[in-house]
Enzyme design. Structure first.
Site, mmCIF file in Angstrom:
data_model
loop_
_atom_site.group_PDB
_atom_site.id
_atom_site.type_symbol
_atom_site.label_atom_id
_atom_site.label_comp_id
_atom_site.label_asym_id
_atom_site.label_seq_id
_atom_site.Cartn_x
_atom_site.Cartn_y
_atom_site.Cartn_z
ATOM 1 C CG HIS A 148 42.565 63.690 33.441
ATOM 2 N ND1 HIS A 148 42.709 63.528 32.083
ATOM 3 C CD2 HIS A 148 41.510 62.928 33.806
ATOM 4 C CE1 HIS A 148 41.755 62.706 31.649
ATOM 5 N NE2 HIS A 148 41.026 62.331 32.671
ATOM 6 N N GLY A 193 39.341 49.366 26.812
ATOM 7 C CA GLY A 193 38.475 50.508 27.009
ATOM 8 C C GLY A 193 37.914 50.621 28.403
ATOM 9 C CB SER A 202 46.739 51.033 31.573
ATOM 10 O OG SER A 202 46.549 52.302 32.126
ATOM 11 C CB SER A 203 43.859 47.318 27.601
ATOM 12 O OG SER A 203 43.267 48.377 26.855
ATOM 13 C CG ASP A 232 48.035 54.770 31.673
ATOM 14 O OD1 ASP A 232 47.859 55.156 32.844
ATOM 15 O OD2 ASP A 232 47.226 54.976 30.749
ATOM 16 C CE1 TYR A 288 43.990 61.264 28.853
ATOM 17 C CE2 TYR A 288 45.256 62.223 27.061
ATOM 18 C CZ TYR A 288 45.203 61.629 28.303
ATOM 19 O OH TYR A 288 46.360 61.423 29.004
#
Length: 387
Positions: free
Chosen positions: A36, A124, A128-129, A176, A226
């Site tokens: 973050h 999920g 980082s799919s 990502d 988020y």
């Protein structure tokens, strides 16, 4: 990377009636530390992992891009290259639509093509799919149009980030997509998210292993948690007269809190970000010195901050960290990714990796009554063609 794609090529032929002309891959990622911090102009230290999204493709007819995914059976999508590209159904294809729109906005002339995706990055799972899908889409569309390499790596990462913002509704940072595009085998990527500067940090010591433990608690970064934290960080920076929390230090946050300039949540979020940026810088020093005990301590400090100040951990992630830290040979453990579920990582002596993995799996099953898959990973290469 040697990779067998014959099942995917066969599936493509069954779906589209001909063989694919090209294949690309884009990896998922694990963030070693620096959570973050990317949308606060800080530092991050991810690695690309072996799990990836692969795409096989071939030129198509007319001005259409047809998209299909092994993971989304019966949910094929079509993009009209001559029309305005808008969000729609199926939702998984919005990531691809956003990438196509971004490439077109750069003035690149895309060509009709058919694309079939296959991914082993857990959806999920905090690996980082979505970024791997975006980058694989970009490479497939560019390859189909004879434009491979037309977009510089960091610009491609930013294009894919914008696709996620605009078409998937996730206000993610740049990490990502950057590691998926720019990762190097055997290295972690120190990325300065303020100016895009990168430094490759060796991460290939055979005497240590990185384990990834999947809680199988699925997170959805579009559900508001988020975005709320991102807004709290930006609000705190503004109240402190800074462009971002990268420009703030710990004493300034403490003083602002004591003076009542920040509310309780803003103090907590800012304290995490400022501390995490410093931990990331110190972690690079530790890795370069092969001081894994120090690096492990920084991992634990990161997890505690994410749990207590950023409030993005969960019971399952905390349990994995506690289980791992009770094992011999473990240097450190922490949650990785955006949080609210997903995965934790464990840095452990190679000789004790199997025992640590077994202890985490068994302890998790005993506590929660379900499986916790654990796998070892290494720093893999970034996105590119296959074969």
């Amino acid at each position: 990377m040697n990779e067998t794609l014959e099942p995917l090529r066969k599936r493509f032929a069954e779906l589209y009636g001909r063989s694919p002309a090209g294949a690309v891959r884009a990896p998922g990622r694990v963030n070693l530390i620096g959570e973050h911090t990317d949308y606060n102009d800080g530092f991050v230290l991810p690695i690309a992992i072996e799990k990836r999204t692969a795409a096989v493709y071939a030129p198509g007819a007319g001005r259409r891009v047809r998209l299909a995914s092994v993971q989304q059976p019966g949910q094929d999508a079509v993009i009209d290259l001559d029309g305005r590209i808008v969000k729609g159904e199926p939702k998984w294809a919005n990531y691809c639509r956003g990438v196509a729109a971004g490439l077109a906005a750069r003035g690149l002339k895309l060509a009709a093509c058919d694309v079939l995706f296959d991914s082993d990055v857990p959806i999920g799972g905090g690996l980082s799919s979505s970024a791997s899908l975006e980058v694989a889409t970009a490479l497939a569309l560019l390859g189909s149009a004879g434009l491979a390499g037309a977009v510089p790596p960091y610009e491609l990462a930013k294009l894919c980030q914008k696709a996620e913002h605009d078409y998937a509704g996730t206000p993610c940072g740049i990490m990502d997509q950057a590691i998926s595009v720019m990762g190097q085998a055997g290295h972690a990527l120190l990325l300065d998210c303020r100016d895009g500067a990168v430094r490759q940090v060796p991460f290939d010591d055979p005497d240590v292993v990185l384990l990834v433990a999947d809680t199988q608690v699925k997170h959805d970064l579009t559900d508001g948690g988020y975005a709320a934290r991102r807004a709290q960080c930006h609000s705190a920076a503004a109240k402190l007269g800074a462009a971002s929390l990268r420009e703030v230090d710990g004493p300034a946050v403490a003083a602002a809190g004591a003076a009542g300039k920040l509310d309780a949540k803003e103090i907590m979020r800012a304290r995490h970000v400022v501390g995490e940026i410093e931990r990331t810088v110190q972690s690079v020093e530790a890795l370069e010195a092969h001081d894994y005990a120090r690096f492990g301590g920084l991992m634990v400090g990161s997890h505690e901050s994410l749990r207590d100040d950023y409030e993005v951990s969960c019971e399952e992630l905390d349990a994995i960290v506690d289980l791992a830290l009770g094992q011999r040979g473990v240097f450190g453990a922490r949650m990785t990714g955006g949080g609210f579920g997903g995965c934790a990582i464990v840095l452990v002596e190679a000789a004790r990796a199997d025992a640590a993995s077994q202890a985490v799996r068994e302890g998790f099953a005993k506590r929660f009554g379900r499986r916790c898959p654990v796998f070892a990973t290494h720093a893999a290469a970034g996105a590119g063609p296959i074969g």
